[in-house]
Design a protein around this motif. Structure first.
Motif, PDB file in Angstrom:
ATOM      1  N   LEU A 177       0.815  -1.210   0.000  1.00  0.00           N
ATOM      2  CA  LEU A 177       0.000   0.000   0.000  1.00  0.00           C
ATOM      3  C   LEU A 177       0.849   1.261   0.000  1.00  0.00           C
ATOM      4  O   LEU A 177       1.929   1.305   0.591  1.00  0.00           O
ATOM      5  CB  LEU A 177      -0.920   0.029   1.227  1.00  0.00           C
ATOM      6  N   LEU A 178       0.329   2.300  -0.654  1.00  0.00           N
ATOM      7  CA  LEU A 178       0.853   3.652  -0.576  1.00  0.00           C
ATOM      8  C   LEU A 178      -0.259   4.544  -0.029  1.00  0.00           C
ATOM      9  O   LEU A 178      -1.399   4.444  -0.469  1.00  0.00           O
ATOM     10  CB  LEU A 178       1.294   4.144  -1.956  1.00  0.00           C
ATOM     11  N   MET A 179       0.073   5.424   0.920  1.00  0.00           N
ATOM     12  CA  MET A 179      -0.924   6.288   1.546  1.00  0.00           C
ATOM     13  C   MET A 179      -0.672   7.747   1.203  1.00  0.00           C
ATOM     14  O   MET A 179       0.477   8.206   1.267  1.00  0.00           O
ATOM     15  CB  MET A 179      -0.905   6.121   3.069  1.00  0.00           C
ATOM     16  N   ASP A 180      -1.760   8.469   0.861  1.00  0.00           N
ATOM     17  CA  ASP A 180      -1.599   9.893   0.558  1.00  0.00           C
ATOM     18  C   ASP A 180      -1.801  10.733   1.822  1.00  0.00           C
ATOM     19  O   ASP A 180      -2.108  10.217   2.901  1.00  0.00           O
ATOM     20  CB  ASP A 180      -2.511  10.320  -0.586  1.00  0.00           C
ATOM     21  N   GLU A 181      -1.643  12.056   1.686  1.00  0.00           N
ATOM     22  CA  GLU A 181      -1.689  12.924   2.859  1.00  0.00           C
ATOM     23  C   GLU A 181      -3.086  13.039   3.446  1.00  0.00           C
ATOM     24  O   GLU A 181      -3.249  13.482   4.587  1.00  0.00           O
ATOM     25  CB  GLU A 181      -1.131  14.308   2.516  1.00  0.00           C
ATOM     26  N   ARG A 193      -5.817   8.283   2.391  1.00  0.00           N
ATOM     27  CA  ARG A 193      -6.357   7.277   1.485  1.00  0.00           C
ATOM     28  C   ARG A 193      -5.249   6.315   1.049  1.00  0.00           C
ATOM     29  O   ARG A 193      -4.130   6.732   0.750  1.00  0.00           O
ATOM     30  CB  ARG A 193      -6.973   7.928   0.252  1.00  0.00           C
ATOM     31  N   ALA A 194      -5.572   5.028   0.987  1.00  0.00           N
ATOM     32  CA  ALA A 194      -4.601   3.995   0.615  1.00  0.00           C
ATOM     33  C   ALA A 194      -4.817   3.558  -0.828  1.00  0.00           C
ATOM     34  O   ALA A 194      -5.951   3.448  -1.305  1.00  0.00           O
ATOM     35  CB  ALA A 194      -4.730   2.797   1.551  1.00  0.00           C
ATOM     36  N   TYR A 195      -3.722   3.311  -1.515  1.00  0.00           N
ATOM     37  CA  TYR A 195      -3.744   2.813  -2.891  1.00  0.00           C
ATOM     38  C   TYR A 195      -2.915   1.536  -2.957  1.00  0.00           C
ATOM     39  O   TYR A 195      -1.791   1.486  -2.431  1.00  0.00           O
ATOM     40  CB  TYR A 195      -3.148   3.838  -3.860  1.00  0.00           C
TER      41      TYR A 195
END
Length: 423
Positions: free
Chosen positions: A37-41, A44-46
């Motif tokens: 996973l990558l999380m934005d500021e 939200r997870a992608y």
């Protein structure tokens, strides 16, 4: 005055790669990575479905990698590698040589995939030059991609990526992508003027995830070897179990003389490139004449922290847990692609190891609006996917969970339903 967001600050100072800065949507500001996973500021997870440009194998934020890198940084962060050496570089070279598909004896370090290919081409050309043998021509496969430096562009497909630079690229003879039973397309004796044949073994990545048979490639490589042509395997993408085996060349009988590695080499943690060669090639550079030296180097060659990351990534990949997970992804992809056959808008579903790919019916041009539509469709469903024109592929970190894989698959089924409804 309110503080500017990261995206606003980015828009003032950053030029992003492979991006039309006038029309591309604003980038997503990523603040954390965890596993697949990558999380934005905004929190939200992608799901990192393309493994951050195919580099991430072990997952983001692996604690063991972070721990060993920090320990190495406190001990030795960098030193010139032309006249010095250090434990991480030597140990990594020893471990790679044990596992590389062929009889390799020397490791030359650089810092990314393009430069590892550049090193390989220069190494092959100078091998013949140092012996006074006039073999200067190069062979490559049509549709290939080997990087964005001038040598690597020269041996890749001519495309929108290379168009402005074509007057500066050297001439290369291209062979068609091997097909089952296809005879070698050149007269064998004509190969005596060629220095090397460079290829992406079994699958062309940026060229559209084009898969081709090991049997035909093997036959072609054997012919080239008989005529003394050096064989360069570009395993920048395919290395470290992407194809199901540690290297794609493990599927081949005829092994390369030179092999290029990067991307998954450090598990996606730090930049590092490797060009490995046989002792025969290395010995052609040994001379009392210093003009026969291989005059190539990079400031960050064999960076100790990057080498430590690579060693740790190897340790992780070779655990039973990761070996089982790699084979599990292979099996999951098989079921997924079988189901895609129910959607007429999806064409040519295919797989090689942990790589699953298919085409979406429509414009195949890399710059077409379809690519942007597909990117945004997946993004809105929490999946970071960067299609190659109309080619969609799934190449996740090996730590991905079943639930995360299913989210990617479900987004694809939703895409199929939407396209069917749209038509």
């Amino acid at each position: 005055m309110p503080a500017q967001s990261l995206v606003e600050r980015d828009a003032r100072v950053i030029w992003h790669p492979d991006t039309q800065m006038l029309t591309e949507p604003a980038p997503i500001s990523i603040v954390k990575g965890d596993g697949a996973l990558l999380m934005d500021e905004a929190g939200r997870a992608y799901i990192d479905a393309d493994a951050s440009w195919w580099v991430n194998t072990i997952g983001h934020g692996h604690p063991l990698v972070a721990e060993r890198m920090a320990e190495q940084a406190r001990r030795l962060e960098h030193c010139i590698f032309a006249c010095l050496t250090h434990e991480p570089a030597v140990q990594l070279a020893e471990r790679l040589i044990e596992r590389l598909p062929g009889i390799f004896s020397r490791i030359f370090y650089s810092d990314n995939g393009s430069t590892s290919v550049e090193v390989a081409l220069k190494m092959a050309i100078q091998f013949w030059h140092n012996q006074g043998i006039p073999r200067q021509k190069l062979l490559a496969l049509e549709g290939g991609y080997h990087g964005d430096t001038f040598g690597s562009m020269s041996v890749g497909a001519k495309s929108v990526f290379t168009a402005p630079f074509e007057p500066y690229l050297f001439e290369v003879t291209y062979l068609p992508l091997p097909q089952p039973g296809q005879p070698f397309p050149l007269d064998e004796e004509s190969l005596q003027g060629y220095a090397a044949f460079i290829f992406e073994p079994l699958i062309q990545g940026a060229g559209g995830m084009r898969i081709y048979p090991a049997e035909t490639l093997d036959a072609w490589l054997e012919i080239c070897r008989r005529q003394g042509v050096l064989l360069i395997a570009d395993e920048v993408m395919t290395g470290f179990y992407r194809t199901g085996k540690m290297f794609a060349c493990d599927y081949l009988r005829t092994k390369p003389d030179i092999i290029c590695l990067s991307k998954g080499l450090t598990g996606g943690t730090l930049p590092l490139g490797v060009t490995a060669c046989t002792e025969k090639i290395f010995e052609a550079f040994l001379s009392n004449d210093k003009r026969k030296t291989f005059f190539h180097g990079h400031s960050y060659t064999a960076n100790p922290i990057a080498c430590t990351a690579a060693l740790t990534s190897l340790d992780i990949l070779l655990t039973d847990a990761y070996q089982q997970q790699i084979q599990h992804i292979v099996a999951q992809h098989q079921h997924f692609l079988q189901k895609l056959k129910d959607y007429p808008c999806f064409q040519h579903p295919r797989q090689l190891g942990t790589i699953a790919a298919f085409e979406v019916q429509g414009d195949a041009n890399y710059t077409s609006p379809l690519r942007d539509t597909l990117y945004l469709f997946y993004l809105h469903r929490g999946v970071l996917m960067r299609p190659l024109g109309n080619t969609v592929y799934v190449m996740p970190p090996y730590c991905i969970t079943d639930e995360q894989l299913q989210q990617i698959y479900d987004a694809t089924y939703a895409l199929g339903d939407w396209l069917l409804h749209k038509t």
